[in-house]
Design an enzyme around this catalytic site. Structure first.
Site, short mmCIF file in Angstrom:
data_model
loop_
_atom_site.label_atom_id
_atom_site.label_comp_id
_atom_site.label_asym_id
_atom_site.label_seq_id
_atom_site.Cartn_x
_atom_site.Cartn_y
_atom_site.Cartn_z
CD GLU A 1 -1.26 0.71 3.71
OE1 GLU A 1 -1.51 1.74 3.48
OE2 GLU A 1 -1.28 0.16 4.54
CE LYS B 1 -6.79 6.99 5.95
NZ LYS B 1 -6.81 7.40 7.18
CB VAL C 1 -5.78 -1.83 4.20
CG1 VAL C 1 -6.34 -3.48 4.18
CG2 VAL C 1 -4.54 -1.75 5.08
CG ASP D 1 -13.45 6.22 13.08
OD1 ASP D 1 -13.27 5.50 11.97
OD2 ASP D 1 -12.35 7.12 13.39
CB SER E 1 -11.22 1.08 9.06
OG SER E 1 -10.53 1.07 7.71
CB ALA E 2 -13.54 1.62 4.20
CG ASP E 3 -8.56 -0.65 5.82
OD1 ASP E 3 -8.63 0.00 4.78
OD2 ASP E 3 -7.61 -0.33 6.66
CE LYS F 1 -1.24 0.76 13.88
NZ LYS F 1 -2.27 0.72 12.79
N1 PSU Z 1 -2.28 1.23 10.28
C1 PSU Z 1 -0.82 1.75 10.30
N2 PSU Z 1 -0.20 2.27 9.33
C2 PSU Z 1 -1.04 3.12 8.35
C3 PSU Z 1 -2.47 2.67 8.41
C4 PSU Z 1 -2.87 1.99 9.26
O1 PSU Z 1 -0.01 1.19 11.16
O2 PSU Z 1 -0.64 4.05 7.60
C5 PSU Z 1 -3.28 3.18 7.28
C6 PSU Z 1 -3.67 2.14 6.28
O3 PSU Z 1 -3.48 2.57 4.93
C7 PSU Z 1 -4.82 1.72 6.67
C8 PSU Z 1 -5.62 3.16 7.07
O4 PSU Z 1 -5.77 1.17 5.71
O5 PSU Z 1 -4.50 3.70 7.62
C9 PSU Z 1 -6.94 3.00 7.77
O6 PSU Z 1 -7.21 4.33 8.20
P1 PSU Z 1 -8.93 4.44 8.58
O7 PSU Z 1 -8.39 4.19 9.87
O8 PSU Z 1 -9.09 6.23 8.41
O9 PSU Z 1 -9.67 3.63 7.87
MN MN Z 2 -12.29 5.94 10.32
#
Ligand code: PSU
Ligand code: MN
Length: 305
Positions: A26, A87, A107, A139, A141-143, A160
Site C-alpha cells: 500500500e 488518502k 488497505v 468510526d 474503517s472501510a478496510d 493496533k
Molecule cells: N495502520 C498503520 N499505518 C497506516 C495505516 C494503518 O499502522 O498507515 C493506514 C492504512 O492505510 C489503513 C488506514 O488502511 O490507515 C486506515 O485508515 P482509517 O482508520 O481512516 O480507515
Molecule cells: Mn475512520
C-alpha cells in the site's frame, strides 16, 4: 480483461503473465503513516525484502488518472515527498482518478487495485478497524468491509491498540473474514506480540495460508483473509509499555476534535513523538516481516495454481 485504468510496471506485468509470485504493497503507509525520509527508505527496503524472498513487489498508488500497480524507485521517492496526497479508500478511488490528483491507497483501496491486477497477496503494517469509542463516533474503517468482499490475502501485524481490538474481531467475524494468527494462538497487537485475545484461527506455515486462499476461491467465497503476523520479538514494544502513550494520543485527538480520515494519521504521528521514534522502528520491522511472509504465501499460491 478489465476496463479499469491500470498501469502495470513492466516487471509486474511480466511476472503476472507468467504466473510468478507478486506481492502488493500500500501507499498510505508511505504518505500518511511515516515521516520522510524513513517512509521512502522503508518502501524501498520492503520491496527489496520481497525480491530477496523470490517474489516481485508491486506498490499501488493513483497518479495521473491511473491506478499504478508497481512504482519505480523515482515514483516511490516522489510519493514519499507528497504528504498532501489524497488518502484513498473505496469511496475515493473514482473521484481521485477522474481528477488526475495523486492518491495514496489505504488497505481497502490497495485490495481493490490488487484484485483488478490479479494479485492474490498484499502485505502491510496494520489494518484499519473499529476505533475505540465507535459506539458514539461510529468510526469503523472501510478496510473491514473490503476484507469481506475482495478476494485478497492481507498480511498485517494485527490491529493496533489505538483501535478496539475485541470489537474489530467481532466485526470481522460478522463479516465472515477469516482472521489467522501466524505461528501463535494469540491475536498479535501490532507493536506488541500479545493482545490477550485468542485469534479465531491459527496457521503455522505459508503453505496452509495459501491452500486456504485457493480453497476459498474454489468455494466461490467473496472476500479475503486477514493474516496477523506477530512483530519479531527483538522489535516489539509490549502492550504495558505502549498503552500509556496510546491513551495520551487518544486524549489529545479527542481534545482537538480530530475526526474521520485524520484520526489514524494523527494517532500514529503522536505515538511516534511520544515513544521518541521507537514506534517507527517497530513499525518498519513488522512491515518487513509481513513482506517476507507475504512473499512466501505468494510463492505457495503460485505453486498451487
Ligand atoms: N495502520 C498503520 N499505518 C497506516 C495505516 C494503518 O499502522 O498507515 C493506514 C492504512 O492505510 C489503513 C488506514 O488502511 O490507515 C486506515 O485508515 P482509517 O482508520 O481512516 O480507515
Ligand atoms: Mn475512520
Amino acid at each position: 480483461m478489465t476496463q479499469a485504468p491500470l498501469c502495470l510496471l513492466p516487471e509486474v506485468a511480466l511476472a503476472l503473465s507468467e504466473g510468478r509470485p507478486v506481492v502488493a504493497l500500500e501507499s498510505t503507509i508511505i504518505t500518511h503513516g511515516m515521516p520522510f525520509p524513513q517512509n521512502r527508505d522503508m518502501a524501498l527496503t520492503v520491496e527489496q525484502d520481497i525480491r530477496d524472498a523470490g517474489a516481485i513487489p508491486a506498490t499501488i498508488a493513483v497518479m495521473g488518472g491511473q491506478i499504478h500497480i508497481g512504482l519505480s524507485p523515482e515514483q516511490l521517492d516522489k510519493l514519499a515527498k507528497t504528504p498532501d496526497a489524497r488518502k484513498l479508500s473505496r469511496a475515493d478511488m473514482a473521484a481521485c482518478l477522474i481528477s488526475g490528483d495523486t492518491g495514496a491507497t489505504t488497505v481497502a483501496a490497495t485490495m481493490i487495485g490488487a484484485r483488478l491486477a490479479g494479485i492474490d497477496v498484499f502485505a502491510t503494517g496494520g489494518i484499519g478497524g473499529v476505533h475505540r469509542g465507535a459506539e458514539t463516533s461510529f468510526d469503523i474503517s472501510a478496510d473491514l468491509q473490503e476484507l469481506a468482499q475482495t478476494a485478497v490475502t492481507v498480511v498485517a501485524a494485527g490491529a493496533k491498540a489505538i483501535l478496539d481490538i475485541p470489537k474489530t474481531l467481532e466485526v470481522l467475524e460478522t463479516l465472515g473474514v477469516p482472521v489467522i494468527a501466524f505461528g501463535q494462538s494469540e491475536m498479535p497487537a501490532f507493536w506488541a506480540r500479545s493482545s490477550g485475545l485468542m485469534a479465531p484461527l491459527r496457521f503455522d506455515s505459508a503453505a496452509e495460508i495459501a491452500a486456504a486462499h485457493v480453497m476459498r476461491a474454489r468455494l466461490g467465497l467473496s472476500g479475503g483473509q486477514l493474516v496477523a503476523n506477530p512483530i519479531p520479538l527483538a522489535d516489539e514494544i509490549p502492550l504495558p509499555q505502549i498503552l500509556p502513550m496510546i491513551e495520551q494520543a487518544l486524549t489529545e485527538a479527542e481534545a482537538q476534535g480530530i475526526a474521520a480520515k485524520s484520526v489514524t494519521p494523527f494517532l500514529l504521528d503522536r505515538i511516534f513523538a511520544l515513544t521518541e521514534g521507537r514506534s517507527l522502528t517497530a513499525n518498519i520491522a513488522l512491515v518487513r516481516a509481513n513482506a517476507r511472509l507475504g512473499a512466501e504465501i505468494a510463492k505457495e499460491i503460485a505453486k498451487a495454481r
